[in-house]
Design a protein around this motif. Structure first.
Motif, PDB file in Angstrom:
ATOM      1  N   ASP A 216      52.753 -54.732  -6.811  1.00  0.00           N
ATOM      2  CA  ASP A 216      53.628 -55.647  -7.543  1.00  0.00           C
ATOM      3  C   ASP A 216      54.876 -54.877  -7.963  1.00  0.00           C
ATOM      4  O   ASP A 216      54.911 -53.642  -7.885  1.00  0.00           O
ATOM      5  CB  ASP A 216      52.916 -56.323  -8.709  1.00  0.00           C
ATOM      6  N   ALA A 217      55.913 -55.626  -8.370  1.00  0.00           N
ATOM      7  CA  ALA A 217      57.197 -54.978  -8.635  1.00  0.00           C
ATOM      8  C   ALA A 217      57.973 -55.679  -9.731  1.00  0.00           C
ATOM      9  O   ALA A 217      57.803 -56.875  -9.976  1.00  0.00           O
ATOM     10  CB  ALA A 217      58.036 -54.957  -7.356  1.00  0.00           C
ATOM     11  N   LEU A 218      58.849 -54.908 -10.362  1.00  0.00           N
ATOM     12  CA  LEU A 218      59.906 -55.414 -11.232  1.00  0.00           C
ATOM     13  C   LEU A 218      61.224 -55.018 -10.579  1.00  0.00           C
ATOM     14  O   LEU A 218      61.353 -53.888 -10.087  1.00  0.00           O
ATOM     15  CB  LEU A 218      59.813 -54.800 -12.623  1.00  0.00           C
ATOM     16  N   ALA A 219      62.174 -55.932 -10.589  1.00  0.00           N
ATOM     17  CA  ALA A 219      63.470 -55.648  -9.970  1.00  0.00           C
ATOM     18  C   ALA A 219      64.593 -56.171 -10.856  1.00  0.00           C
ATOM     19  O   ALA A 219      64.435 -57.166 -11.567  1.00  0.00           O
ATOM     20  CB  ALA A 219      63.569 -56.285  -8.581  1.00  0.00           C
ATOM     21  N   GLU A 220      65.704 -55.477 -10.788  1.00  0.00           N
ATOM     22  CA  GLU A 220      66.934 -55.898 -11.454  1.00  0.00           C
ATOM     23  C   GLU A 220      67.578 -56.966 -10.587  1.00  0.00           C
ATOM     24  O   GLU A 220      67.672 -56.797  -9.373  1.00  0.00           O
ATOM     25  CB  GLU A 220      67.840 -54.667 -11.574  1.00  0.00           C
ATOM     26  N   LEU A 221      68.000 -58.068 -11.188  1.00  0.00           N
ATOM     27  CA  LEU A 221      68.742 -59.070 -10.427  1.00  0.00           C
ATOM     28  C   LEU A 221      70.193 -58.628 -10.357  1.00  0.00           C
ATOM     29  O   LEU A 221      70.793 -58.290 -11.383  1.00  0.00           O
ATOM     30  CB  LEU A 221      68.637 -60.440 -11.077  1.00  0.00           C
ATOM     31  N   PRO A 222      70.771 -58.613  -9.163  1.00  0.00           N
ATOM     32  CA  PRO A 222      72.176 -58.215  -9.058  1.00  0.00           C
ATOM     33  C   PRO A 222      73.092 -59.249  -9.717  1.00  0.00           C
ATOM     34  O   PRO A 222      72.717 -60.412  -9.877  1.00  0.00           O
ATOM     35  CB  PRO A 222      72.404 -58.150  -7.536  1.00  0.00           C
ATOM     36  N   ALA A 223      74.276 -58.818 -10.085  1.00  0.00           N
ATOM     37  CA  ALA A 223      75.251 -59.720 -10.704  1.00  0.00           C
ATOM     38  C   ALA A 223      75.479 -60.923  -9.806  1.00  0.00           C
ATOM     39  O   ALA A 223      75.588 -60.796  -8.581  1.00  0.00           O
ATOM     40  CB  ALA A 223      76.555 -58.973 -10.952  1.00  0.00           C
TER      41      ALA A 223
ATOM     42  N   ALA B 162      63.795 -64.283  -2.027  1.00  0.00           N
ATOM     43  CA  ALA B 162      63.697 -65.648  -2.543  1.00  0.00           C
ATOM     44  C   ALA B 162      64.219 -65.740  -3.977  1.00  0.00           C
ATOM     45  O   ALA B 162      64.769 -66.772  -4.378  1.00  0.00           O
ATOM     46  CB  ALA B 162      62.254 -66.137  -2.468  1.00  0.00           C
ATOM     47  N   ALA B 163      64.066 -64.658  -4.741  1.00  0.00           N
ATOM     48  CA  ALA B 163      64.506 -64.623  -6.136  1.00  0.00           C
ATOM     49  C   ALA B 163      65.941 -64.123  -6.286  1.00  0.00           C
ATOM     50  O   ALA B 163      66.432 -63.995  -7.407  1.00  0.00           O
ATOM     51  CB  ALA B 163      63.561 -63.738  -6.949  1.00  0.00           C
ATOM     52  N   GLY B 164      66.605 -63.776  -5.165  1.00  0.00           N
ATOM     53  CA  GLY B 164      67.990 -63.324  -5.222  1.00  0.00           C
ATOM     54  C   GLY B 164      68.164 -61.828  -5.345  1.00  0.00           C
ATOM     55  O   GLY B 164      69.234 -61.357  -5.710  1.00  0.00           O
ATOM     56  N   ALA B 165      67.119 -61.069  -5.054  1.00  0.00           N
ATOM     57  CA  ALA B 165      67.178 -59.607  -5.147  1.00  0.00           C
ATOM     58  C   ALA B 165      66.794 -59.009  -3.796  1.00  0.00           C
ATOM     59  O   ALA B 165      66.473 -59.723  -2.844  1.00  0.00           O
ATOM     60  CB  ALA B 165      66.244 -59.104  -6.246  1.00  0.00           C
ATOM     61  N   ALA B 166      66.836 -57.680  -3.722  1.00  0.00           N
ATOM     62  CA  ALA B 166      66.483 -56.958  -2.507  1.00  0.00           C
ATOM     63  C   ALA B 166      65.752 -55.679  -2.898  1.00  0.00           C
ATOM     64  O   ALA B 166      65.650 -55.342  -4.084  1.00  0.00           O
ATOM     65  CB  ALA B 166      67.739 -56.627  -1.693  1.00  0.00           C
ATOM     66  N   MET B 167      65.255 -54.974  -1.909  1.00  0.00           N
ATOM     67  CA  MET B 167      64.474 -53.767  -2.166  1.00  0.00           C
ATOM     68  C   MET B 167      65.248 -52.743  -2.994  1.00  0.00           C
ATOM     69  O   MET B 167      64.660 -52.048  -3.808  1.00  0.00           O
ATOM     70  CB  MET B 167      63.991 -53.147  -0.853  1.00  0.00           C
ATOM     71  N   GLU B 168      66.552 -52.653  -2.808  1.00  0.00           N
ATOM     72  CA  GLU B 168      67.329 -51.654  -3.564  1.00  0.00           C
ATOM     73  C   GLU B 168      67.417 -51.995  -5.052  1.00  0.00           C
ATOM     74  O   GLU B 168      67.865 -51.179  -5.845  1.00  0.00           O
ATOM     75  CB  GLU B 168      68.730 -51.462  -2.982  1.00  0.00           C
ATOM     76  N   HIS B 169      66.971 -53.176  -5.438  1.00  0.00           N
ATOM     77  CA  HIS B 169      66.997 -53.576  -6.840  1.00  0.00           C
ATOM     78  C   HIS B 169      65.677 -53.302  -7.560  1.00  0.00           C
ATOM     79  O   HIS B 169      65.574 -53.539  -8.767  1.00  0.00           O
ATOM     80  CB  HIS B 169      67.344 -55.061  -6.949  1.00  0.00           C
ATOM     81  N   VAL B 170      64.675 -52.806  -6.847  1.00  0.00           N
ATOM     82  CA  VAL B 170      63.368 -52.540  -7.452  1.00  0.00           C
ATOM     83  C   VAL B 170      63.489 -51.385  -8.449  1.00  0.00           C
ATOM     84  O   VAL B 170      64.009 -50.325  -8.123  1.00  0.00           O
ATOM     85  CB  VAL B 170      62.306 -52.214  -6.378  1.00  0.00           C
ATOM     86  N   VAL B 171      62.991 -51.617  -9.668  1.00  0.00           N
ATOM     87  CA  VAL B 171      63.005 -50.573 -10.692  1.00  0.00           C
ATOM     88  C   VAL B 171      61.609 -50.036 -10.976  1.00  0.00           C
ATOM     89  O   VAL B 171      61.459 -48.931 -11.488  1.00  0.00           O
ATOM     90  CB  VAL B 171      63.673 -51.052 -12.008  1.00  0.00           C
TER      91      VAL B 171
END
Length: 132
Positions: A123-130, A65-74
């Motif tokens: 809970d998680a923090l994730a990098e938003l992809p370009a 929903a936020a524009g990210a996916a599991m591979e973006h989790v930091v």
């Protein structure tokens, strides 16, 4: 750009997480995800694997929903009511996250969660992809 520092020299052994993850760009914070379905019903009461799986499904849905996916989790923060569920947690986690690029992670054993039937919350923090 994300770089995983799984076990830098001088740090203790790890089991499915990185000691540090460096990334650039915008990020998304995902609130604690619980073992409830889209109708708010508890999933897998008494079944750690079912609850953990639902938590990761909810996490993936929130990220999407936020524009990210599991591979973006930091970074993950994991709350377990019973440390006997840890091996199950690790097994299910590795179905959703690439074990070769694990996020940083904190694990907290808690006396209870908001609903007495909940065994896990993440809970998680994730990098938003370009371009997200």
């Amino acid at each position: 750009m994300m770089r995983h520092f799984v076990r830098p020299e001088g740090t203790p052994p790890v089991n499915g997480y990185s000691h540090a993850v460096r990334f650039t760009g915008p990020m998304v914070a995902v609130s604690g995800q619980i073992p409830a379905d889209a109708q708010g019903q508890v999933v897998g009461e008494g079944d750690a694997e079912a609850q953990i799986r639902q938590v990761f499904v909810n996490l993936a849905t929130a990220l999407a929903a936020a524009g990210a996916a599991m591979e973006h989790v930091v970074k993950l923060t994991v709350y377990l009511t019973d440390l006997a569920d840890l091996e199950t947690f690790r097994r299910v986690r590795d179905e959703f996250l690439d074990p070769a690029r694990p996020p940083a992670c904190s694990l907290v054993k808690v006396a209870g969660l908001v609903h007495p039937a909940f065994r896990v919350e993440v809970d998680a923090l994730a990098e938003l992809p370009a371009g997200a």
